[in-house]
Design an enzyme around this catalytic site. Structure first.
Site, PDB file in Angstrom:
ATOM      1  CG  ASP A  51      -1.966  -1.234   1.038  1.00  0.00           C
ATOM      2  OD1 ASP A  51      -1.835  -2.000   0.237  1.00  0.00           O
ATOM      3  OD2 ASP A  51      -2.847  -1.344   2.078  1.00  0.00           O
ATOM      4  CE  LYS A  62      -4.174  -4.594   1.975  1.00  0.00           C
ATOM      5  NZ  LYS A  62      -4.592  -3.166   2.175  1.00  0.00           N
ATOM      6  CB  CYS A 110      -1.822  -2.882   5.337  1.00  0.00           C
ATOM      7  SG  CYS A 110      -3.693  -2.331   5.226  1.00  0.00           S
TER       8      CYS A 110
HETATM    9  C1  VGL Z   1      -4.503   0.852   5.671  1.00  0.00           C
HETATM   10  C2  VGL Z   1      -6.064   1.802   7.310  1.00  0.00           C
HETATM   11  C3  VGL Z   1      -6.928   1.625   6.405  1.00  0.00           C
HETATM   12  C4  VGL Z   1      -3.085   0.428   5.617  1.00  0.00           C
HETATM   13  C5  VGL Z   1      -5.417   0.538   4.862  1.00  0.00           C
HETATM   14  O1  VGL Z   1      -2.575   0.277   4.262  1.00  0.00           O
HETATM   15  O2  VGL Z   1      -2.240   0.346   6.548  1.00  0.00           O
HETATM   16  N1  VGL Z   1      -4.613   1.365   7.137  1.00  0.00           N
HETATM   17  N2  VGL Z   1      -6.713   1.204   5.184  1.00  0.00           N
END
Ligand code: VGL
Ligand code: ZN
Length: 270
Positions: free
Chosen positions: A26, A141, A213
């Site tokens: 991410d 995802k 994540c």
């Molecule tokens: C994430 C919060 C919400 C992450 C993703 O990538 O860590 N954190 N969605």
């Protein structure tokens, strides 16, 4: 604590013998400075990740994207509630039509986030400067509006596998099998057709955020059924809540995840 584990602690010596993958979690515009859920220092890890991407020791280099529809269940806006409040969420009826199944799967605690990484917006693009040409695949995802997935493997209800496990078990990206049929998909592939099909044994995890994540992906990677030798390269990650990260590192270590530094990995896999 006190729990017996089947796996013995792995070392970088064992990693060079197996087939290793680099997972970049991410590392997207919305999670770096200027983004809607910016992680402090997010941009600073991009050159570090590029250095890791250039190492010859990785057989596969895979980025993941948080990839939400505009009305995703994790957004405060979807519920008309305050950001960072906690609510309970239930499995969506379209994926778990049986009421008994929904009861068995049960409710989950969900933190409500600012709107982030909405499909088709600049916020979901990979962060500027990241060497996307070095990637073999991008795995999506959190694509279903009713399902949250911090892990890049699967959501906590087990309803939406992303396809990542298949790519790793296959040991390469198959250009013909791009989608896994449940809304999760592989965006782009560049694997060499002639490459030998050996399953990946070691996964090295970097990216954002280390307390969400990155952590949930690592915790799944060591779980039964996945059982990868799992590494987190700690200085190639940043946390949403840096003052609480130590307890997350401890929890990861207690499950057999090994924490390493960029320098250690460069020395061994470089
Ligand atoms: C994430 C919060 C919400 C992450 C993703 O990538 O860590 N954190 N969605
Ligand atoms: Zn998200």
């Amino acid at each position: 604590m006190g729990e017996t584990r089947k796996t013995t602690l792995h070392t970088l010596e064992t990693a060079i013998l197996g087939k290793s993958a680099l997972l970049i979690i991410d590392t997207q515009n919305d999670f770096v400075e200027g983004g809607s859920l910016a992680v402090q220092g997010g941009k600073s890890i991009v050159p570090t990740i590029n250095k890791l991407l250039s190492l010859p020791g990785f057989a596969l280099r895979i980025a993941t994207k948080d990839f939400h529809p505009p009305d995703h269940i994790s957004f405060a806006r979807t519920h008309g509630k305050e950001e960072f409040a906690d609510i309970e969420i239930h499995p969506p009826e379209d994926l778990a039509p049986d009421e008994h199944d929904r009861d068995t799967l049960g409710p989950l605690k969900q933190t409500l986030w600012p709107v982030h990484c909405v499909q088709g917006t600049p916020g979901e693009s990979l962060a500027p400067g990241l060497n996307v040409d070095a990637l073999d695949a991008v795995v999506h995802k959190g694509t279903h509006k009713g399902v949250e997935s911090y892990s890049a493997f699967i959501d906590p209800w087990g309803l939406c596998p992303t396809g990542l496990d298949g790519i790793l078990k296959e040991g390469r990206v198959d250009k013909k099998s791009r989608a896994s049929g449940d809304g999760s998909e592989v965006e782009k592939t560049q694997a060499d057709e002639g490459e030998e099909r050996v399953p990946v044994k070691d996964v090295f995890i970097v990216g954002l955020a280390s307390d969400f994540c990155v952590k949930f992906t690592a915790m799944d990677a060591v779980r039964e059924g996945y059982e990868y030798r799992t590494w987190v390269i700690t200085d190639a990650t940043k946390a949403i809540k840096p003052d609480e990260i130590d307890k997350h590192w401890e929890e990861m270590k207690s499950k057999g995840i090994v924490l390493v530094t960029v320098d250690e990995v460069v020395q061994k896999l470089g």
